[in-house]
Scaffold this motif. Sequence first.
Motif, mmCIF file in Angstrom:
data_model
loop_
_atom_site.group_PDB
_atom_site.id
_atom_site.type_symbol
_atom_site.label_atom_id
_atom_site.label_comp_id
_atom_site.label_asym_id
_atom_site.label_seq_id
_atom_site.Cartn_x
_atom_site.Cartn_y
_atom_site.Cartn_z
ATOM 1 N N VAL A 20 0.702 -1.135 0.100
ATOM 2 C CA VAL A 20 -0.028 0.041 0.092
ATOM 3 C C VAL A 20 1.048 1.222 0.241
ATOM 4 O O VAL A 20 1.935 1.141 0.484
ATOM 5 C CB VAL A 20 -1.066 -0.051 1.049
ATOM 6 N N THR A 21 0.525 2.307 -0.868
ATOM 7 C CA THR A 21 1.025 3.611 -0.645
ATOM 8 C C THR A 21 0.118 4.503 -0.403
ATOM 9 O O THR A 21 -1.185 4.663 -0.758
ATOM 10 C CB THR A 21 1.753 4.016 -2.389
ATOM 11 N N VAL A 22 0.776 5.516 0.258
ATOM 12 C CA VAL A 22 -0.391 6.454 1.095
ATOM 13 C C VAL A 22 0.385 7.886 0.856
ATOM 14 O O VAL A 22 1.581 7.897 0.973
ATOM 15 C CB VAL A 22 -0.470 6.157 2.500
ATOM 16 N N ASP A 23 -0.183 8.996 0.404
ATOM 17 C CA ASP A 23 0.086 10.305 0.638
ATOM 18 C C ASP A 23 -0.459 11.203 1.627
ATOM 19 O O ASP A 23 -1.490 11.122 1.803
ATOM 20 C CB ASP A 23 -0.275 11.131 -0.802
ATOM 21 N N VAL A 24 0.361 12.119 2.483
ATOM 22 C CA VAL A 24 0.165 12.553 3.542
ATOM 23 C C VAL A 24 0.503 14.086 3.367
ATOM 24 O O VAL A 24 1.669 14.471 3.008
ATOM 25 C CB VAL A 24 0.784 12.141 4.755
ATOM 26 N N LEU A 25 -0.636 14.967 3.687
ATOM 27 C CA LEU A 25 -0.205 16.500 3.752
ATOM 28 C C LEU A 25 0.156 16.859 5.218
ATOM 29 O O LEU A 25 -1.178 17.439 5.744
ATOM 30 C CB LEU A 25 -1.407 17.269 2.988
ATOM 31 N N PRO A 26 1.316 17.183 5.752
ATOM 32 C CA PRO A 26 1.289 17.375 7.266
ATOM 33 C C PRO A 26 0.928 18.941 7.219
ATOM 34 O O PRO A 26 0.077 19.276 8.352
ATOM 35 C CB PRO A 26 3.027 17.404 7.167
ATOM 36 N N GLN A 27 1.259 19.914 6.576
ATOM 37 C CA GLN A 27 0.663 21.246 6.628
ATOM 38 C C GLN A 27 -0.766 21.622 6.254
ATOM 39 O O GLN A 27 -1.069 22.568 6.495
ATOM 40 C CB GLN A 27 1.749 22.096 5.718
ATOM 41 N N PHE A 28 -1.552 20.456 6.000
ATOM 42 C CA PHE A 28 -3.037 20.487 5.698
ATOM 43 C C PHE A 28 -3.750 19.680 6.225
ATOM 44 O O PHE A 28 -4.144 18.612 5.910
ATOM 45 C CB PHE A 28 -3.066 20.636 4.172
ATOM 46 N N GLY A 29 -3.740 20.042 7.668
ATOM 47 C CA GLY A 29 -4.358 18.908 8.540
ATOM 48 C C GLY A 29 -3.829 17.543 8.892
ATOM 49 O O GLY A 29 -4.726 16.935 9.158
ATOM 50 N N ALA A 30 -2.708 17.221 8.057
ATOM 51 C CA ALA A 30 -2.368 16.020 8.150
ATOM 52 C C ALA A 30 -3.057 15.043 7.505
ATOM 53 O O ALA A 30 -3.210 13.683 7.718
ATOM 54 C CB ALA A 30 -1.803 15.505 9.636
ATOM 55 N N ALA A 31 -3.883 15.424 6.672
ATOM 56 C CA ALA A 31 -4.781 14.681 5.643
ATOM 57 C C ALA A 31 -4.089 13.665 4.835
ATOM 58 O O ALA A 31 -2.794 13.871 4.436
ATOM 59 C CB ALA A 31 -5.597 15.638 4.895
ATOM 60 N N ILE A 32 -4.784 12.773 4.510
ATOM 61 C CA ILE A 32 -4.282 11.616 3.685
ATOM 62 C C ILE A 32 -5.060 11.824 2.535
ATOM 63 O O ILE A 32 -6.254 11.663 2.418
ATOM 64 C CB ILE A 32 -4.459 10.080 4.071
ATOM 65 N N THR A 33 -4.413 12.149 1.172
ATOM 66 C CA THR A 33 -5.121 12.399 0.119
ATOM 67 C C THR A 33 -5.092 11.018 -0.881
ATOM 68 O O THR A 33 -5.909 11.182 -2.120
ATOM 69 C CB THR A 33 -4.575 13.647 -0.735
ATOM 70 N N SER A 34 -4.355 10.260 -0.576
ATOM 71 C CA SER A 34 -4.378 8.807 -1.402
ATOM 72 C C SER A 34 -3.839 7.500 -0.555
ATOM 73 O O SER A 34 -3.224 7.624 -0.074
ATOM 74 C CB SER A 34 -3.450 9.174 -2.517
ATOM 75 N N VAL A 35 -4.756 6.771 -0.999
ATOM 76 C CA VAL A 35 -4.255 5.170 -0.415
ATOM 77 C C VAL A 35 -4.480 4.386 -1.574
ATOM 78 O O VAL A 35 -5.922 4.180 -2.212
ATOM 79 C CB VAL A 35 -5.404 4.764 0.709
ATOM 80 N N ARG A 36 -3.586 3.798 -2.119
ATOM 81 C CA ARG A 36 -3.482 2.854 -3.165
ATOM 82 C C ARG A 36 -2.803 1.537 -3.044
ATOM 83 O O ARG A 36 -1.792 1.741 -2.445
ATOM 84 C CB ARG A 36 -3.318 3.643 -4.409
ATOM 85 N N GLY A 74 -10.999 16.113 -0.609
ATOM 86 C CA GLY A 74 -11.284 14.525 -0.404
ATOM 87 C C GLY A 74 -10.391 14.000 0.183
ATOM 88 O O GLY A 74 -9.570 14.298 1.113
ATOM 89 N N GLY A 75 -10.536 12.687 0.358
ATOM 90 C CA GLY A 75 -9.261 11.832 1.185
ATOM 91 C C GLY A 75 -9.898 11.333 2.456
ATOM 92 O O GLY A 75 -11.093 11.314 2.668
ATOM 93 N N TRP A 76 -8.747 11.441 3.263
ATOM 94 C CA TRP A 76 -9.197 11.031 4.777
ATOM 95 C C TRP A 76 -8.772 11.985 5.674
ATOM 96 O O TRP A 76 -7.575 12.402 5.662
ATOM 97 C CB TRP A 76 -8.392 9.768 5.029
ATOM 98 N N GLU A 77 -9.542 12.428 6.354
ATOM 99 C CA GLU A 77 -9.363 13.688 7.442
ATOM 100 C C GLU A 77 -10.043 13.518 8.834
ATOM 101 O O GLU A 77 -10.579 13.021 9.066
ATOM 102 C CB GLU A 77 -10.219 14.859 6.822
ATOM 103 N N SER A 78 -9.333 14.412 9.719
ATOM 104 C CA SER A 78 -9.458 14.396 11.045
ATOM 105 C C SER A 78 -10.815 15.291 11.299
ATOM 106 O O SER A 78 -10.798 16.286 10.657
ATOM 107 C CB SER A 78 -8.470 14.789 12.086
ATOM 108 N N ILE A 79 -11.687 14.919 12.012
ATOM 109 C CA ILE A 79 -12.944 15.733 12.384
ATOM 110 C C ILE A 79 -12.777 16.039 13.967
ATOM 111 O O ILE A 79 -12.981 15.142 14.797
ATOM 112 C CB ILE A 79 -14.257 14.991 11.962
ATOM 113 N N PHE A 80 -12.316 17.332 14.308
ATOM 114 C CA PHE A 80 -12.131 17.689 15.642
ATOM 115 C C PHE A 80 -11.934 19.314 15.689
ATOM 116 O O PHE A 80 -11.306 19.729 14.744
ATOM 117 C CB PHE A 80 -10.845 17.101 16.356
#
Length: 321
Positions: A20-36, A74-80
């Motif tokens: 599995v490969t994952v793209d993470v954006l630390p400076q943008f909510g530590a969001a994950i924008t891709s899981v493939r 889109g992707g995978w985000e924290s809600i808090f």
Amino acid sequence: MAEQFEVRGWPVVRLASSMVTVDVLPQFGAAITSVRRTADEFELLHRTPWGLPSRGVPQLSGTAETERYDVDPGGWESIFPNGGDTVTVDGADQGFDGEARISPFDVVELSDTKITMTTRLRRSPVAMTKIVSLTDATVTVTETVRNLGTEDRDVMWGSNLQFGAPLISKDTEIDCPAALVHPDATILYDSDYEDAMPWPRTPGRSSVINLRYLPEPGSENRMAYLTDLSQTRATITNRVLGCAVTLDWDADPWPYLWYQLEAGGTDGHPWFGTGYFLSLTPSSSWPAHGLHDARRVSASALKLAAGEERTARLSLEISST
């Protein structure tokens, strides 16, 4: 070391295991924008048509909900510390789906398969640590929040995953060991939150809907809250593609699951009839209409005592069928 690059001015960290490969954006909510899947680049997550906003480019003003979608990749985000409609707490607007999803995180540890990031929220006295780690075909997100204030705080906390095509289609089946399904009373105006039905049934506009099976694009949207889970698990299966995704998470502090299908039923902003994706959100609270409704409707706001630290884990595993 993990691969690092930029997209529209935002630093991206790419983690990869053999499966599995994952793209993470630390400076943008530590969001994950891709899981493939690493082998064939098969993408699981939904991406908005407008994608990641360019860093530093001015945004149009609007309601909290409109602004939320403007910057949603889109992707995978924290809600808090808020979920859904914005609310005001201690004189500060908490934002649609909360502040954490767009907060800048600092990277404190990094390897090929793991990244640890931290932030301190601005509108709440809360420090947050987020760890994304890979093991074979499993992605695990672990979040820790600590109340730095001198008073107890009520919060909403969850992890939102948007799954898109081709995984999401009329051939997709959803399974969850939930006992009850509560409809969203803001979508079905002749229903009440207490009009609960056993999984997988929920009221629709003209008849009862089966949430286990997904309709074709251009159908009625769906929004419901799954409660009384015997296990905090959910599985998305597309047998035509031979792919399954299993979510497994900590019941404490996330005992509920939000189920939302944008099936093309939104004619106006932001999807204009073209949206088609499934959002699943393990959460501390429901409904998805802000902290005040979580208190009023279900008494499910999560109390974070002064100085208290809480941790939540969510794992996503990809498998073949």
